[in-house]
Design a protein around this motif. Structure first.
Motif, mmCIF file in Angstrom:
data_model
loop_
_atom_site.group_PDB
_atom_site.id
_atom_site.type_symbol
_atom_site.label_atom_id
_atom_site.label_comp_id
_atom_site.label_asym_id
_atom_site.label_seq_id
_atom_site.Cartn_x
_atom_site.Cartn_y
_atom_site.Cartn_z
ATOM 1 N N SER A 228 0.843 -1.194 0.000
ATOM 2 C CA SER A 228 0.000 0.000 0.000
ATOM 3 C C SER A 228 0.877 1.242 0.000
ATOM 4 O O SER A 228 2.083 1.177 0.261
ATOM 5 C CB SER A 228 -0.915 0.012 1.231
ATOM 6 N N ASP A 244 1.138 11.523 -8.437
ATOM 7 C CA ASP A 244 -0.073 11.370 -9.244
ATOM 8 C C ASP A 244 0.334 11.172 -10.698
ATOM 9 O O ASP A 244 1.051 12.004 -11.276
ATOM 10 C CB ASP A 244 -0.955 12.610 -9.113
ATOM 11 N N ARG A 246 -0.894 8.863 -14.639
ATOM 12 C CA ARG A 246 -2.033 8.293 -15.351
ATOM 13 C C ARG A 246 -1.545 7.171 -16.258
ATOM 14 O O ARG A 246 -0.363 7.140 -16.654
ATOM 15 C CB ARG A 246 -2.763 9.351 -16.175
ATOM 16 N N THR A 270 -1.526 6.142 -8.592
ATOM 17 C CA THR A 270 -0.414 6.684 -7.810
ATOM 18 C C THR A 270 0.826 5.904 -8.186
ATOM 19 O O THR A 270 0.851 4.673 -8.083
ATOM 20 C CB THR A 270 -0.684 6.563 -6.297
ATOM 21 N N ASP A 339 -3.639 2.018 -6.320
ATOM 22 C CA ASP A 339 -4.973 2.553 -6.575
ATOM 23 C C ASP A 339 -5.115 3.905 -5.881
ATOM 24 O O ASP A 339 -4.796 4.045 -4.696
ATOM 25 C CB ASP A 339 -6.026 1.568 -6.055
ATOM 26 N N THR A 340 -5.596 4.904 -6.600
ATOM 27 C CA THR A 340 -5.682 6.256 -6.031
ATOM 28 C C THR A 340 -6.730 6.358 -4.932
ATOM 29 O O THR A 340 -6.659 7.251 -4.088
ATOM 30 C CB THR A 340 -6.007 7.284 -7.132
ATOM 31 N N THR A 341 -7.711 5.444 -4.928
ATOM 32 C CA THR A 341 -8.780 5.493 -3.919
ATOM 33 C C THR A 341 -8.429 4.698 -2.682
ATOM 34 O O THR A 341 -8.504 5.195 -1.552
ATOM 35 C CB THR A 341 -10.102 4.967 -4.517
ATOM 36 N N THR A 342 -8.020 3.433 -2.874
ATOM 37 C CA THR A 342 -7.760 2.548 -1.731
ATOM 38 C C THR A 342 -6.319 2.604 -1.250
ATOM 39 O O THR A 342 -6.020 2.235 -0.114
ATOM 40 C CB THR A 342 -8.081 1.091 -2.103
ATOM 41 N N GLY A 343 -5.409 3.042 -2.119
ATOM 42 C CA GLY A 343 -3.996 3.038 -1.780
ATOM 43 C C GLY A 343 -3.347 1.679 -1.893
ATOM 44 O O GLY A 343 -2.154 1.528 -1.613
#
Length: 357
Positions: A228, A244, A246, A270, A339-343
């Motif tokens: 993570s 950040d 893409r 990320t 993952d940018t949401t969950t890390g």
């Protein structure tokens, strides 16, 4: 038999404050496990539950084949080494080391033999008749360890035992602890917030965050394959760069440059890159970094700057100064996607293939 098992262990205080949540872990006999994480992550609470100093709210803890949830601390067959040494100031070194055995009515001859052997291992023979006030911090910590060793317990519990020592002494003491544990072979749980201490001591790390386990693994596994963004930022110095980025067309893009393949990921991610994995590259193959700060470390240097408006640290050889611009890139296997949401970590085809090999 010194195995320790945690089965969905949790601790909730009055008012609904959860300190530890759903910890499941099997510690093999003779294994050295380090619980590591920031202050307030639950590592000391977990250790105190093993010791019987905190009530276990949920789950079970098994030591040497016995569920110990309702056992008193004295009945758990463990020995604990504290941060503050906890030595009796009016007793000599020898008396401090023997005190627990006397309380258990161990025969005098056996006490003498155990104390003598522990003193030999810890090089405490010249200090056996001294009081704690006549000892240095490192010597006091060795006495505290000796008091634990003479017990011959199923497991040792270390609660940040080196926190009160200066930096140089901490290095030498952690080497002593590791060599001693290997020699004795006693199962050990060790708590620290120092990630370097954790990396150098552990057979396996348990990285905790907010009372939950983020990752369990061997030190180099955790370092090279963080599960993570939290683990990536906590383990390693300097911390892993987290940027950040893409993914488009199977490539990771950062600051207008294609950094490498991205497997099946698509969209915002990320991107994690260790400072030592970045290398100088031609302008057409890397991202531009303007040097804004240089850390001189003696054995090397870390330069800091910005890429695409984000901070980036790079381990570099001498020759760069503030204001210089360089282009850097990293090998595909050195790129970590999260993952940018969950890390949580996103596996790429490159990493998966590397694992198979």
């Amino acid at each position: 038999m010194g195995q320790i098992s945690f089965k969905s262990v949790g601790k909730t205080y009055a008012g609904g404050v959860t300190a530890v949540s759903d910890v499941t872990l099997d510690v093999a006999e003779g294994e050295f496990i380090v619980l590591v994480g920031p202050s307030g992550c639950g590592k000391s609470t977990l250790l105190r539950m093993v010791a019987g100093l905190e009530e276990i709210t949920d789950g079970e803890i098994d030591i040497a084949g016995r569920v110990v949830n309702r056992l008193d601390p004295a009945d758990r067959d463990i020995a604990m080494v504290f941060q503050n040494y906890a030595l009796y100031p009016h007793m000599t070194v020898k008396e401090n080391m023997a005190y627990g055995l006397k309380n258990r009515r161990t025969p005098k001859a056996e006490i003498e033999a155990r104390v003598a052997e522990a003193a030999r291992m810890l090089e405490l023979q010249p200090y056996l008749d001294r009081k704690p006030r006549a000892l240095s911090g490192g010597q006091r910590q060795r006495v505290a360890m000796g008091r634990a060793i003479v017990r011959q317990p199923a497991a040792f519990l270390f609660d940040e035992p080196l926190s009160n020592l200066d930096a140089k002494l901490r290095v030498s003491m952690r080497m002593e602890i590791r060599k001693l544990q290997r020699r004795i072979g006693t199962t050990s749980l060790y708590v620290t917030h120092d990630q370097l201490e954790a990396m150098t001591l552990a057979d396996r790390l348990v990285v905790l965050n907010g009372g939950k386990v983020e990752q369990i693994g061997k030190p180099l596994e955790v370092y090279h394959r963080p599960a993570s963004t939290f683990v990536a930022s906590f383990i390693g110095s300097p911390a892993m760069n987290l940027l950040d980025a893409r993914v488009e067309g199977g490539q990771v893009w950062l600051g207008g440059a294609a950094m490498g393949p991205a497997g099946r990921a698509e969209g915002p991610v990320t991107l994690g890159i260790r400072a030592e994995d970045l290398r100088p590259a031609p302008a057409s193959q890397g991202v531009a970094l303007k040097v804004e700060h240089v850390e001189e470390l003696g054995s090397g240097r870390v330069v800091h700057g910005h890429v695409d408006g984000q901070t980036l640290a790079v381990s570099m050889a001498p020759g760069l100064s503030i204001g210089d611009v360089l282009h850097v890139a990293a090998a595909p296997e050195a790129l970590h996607l999260f993952d940018t949401t969950t890390g949580r970590r996103i596996e790429t085809r490159t990493r998966t293939a590397e694992l198979v090999q």
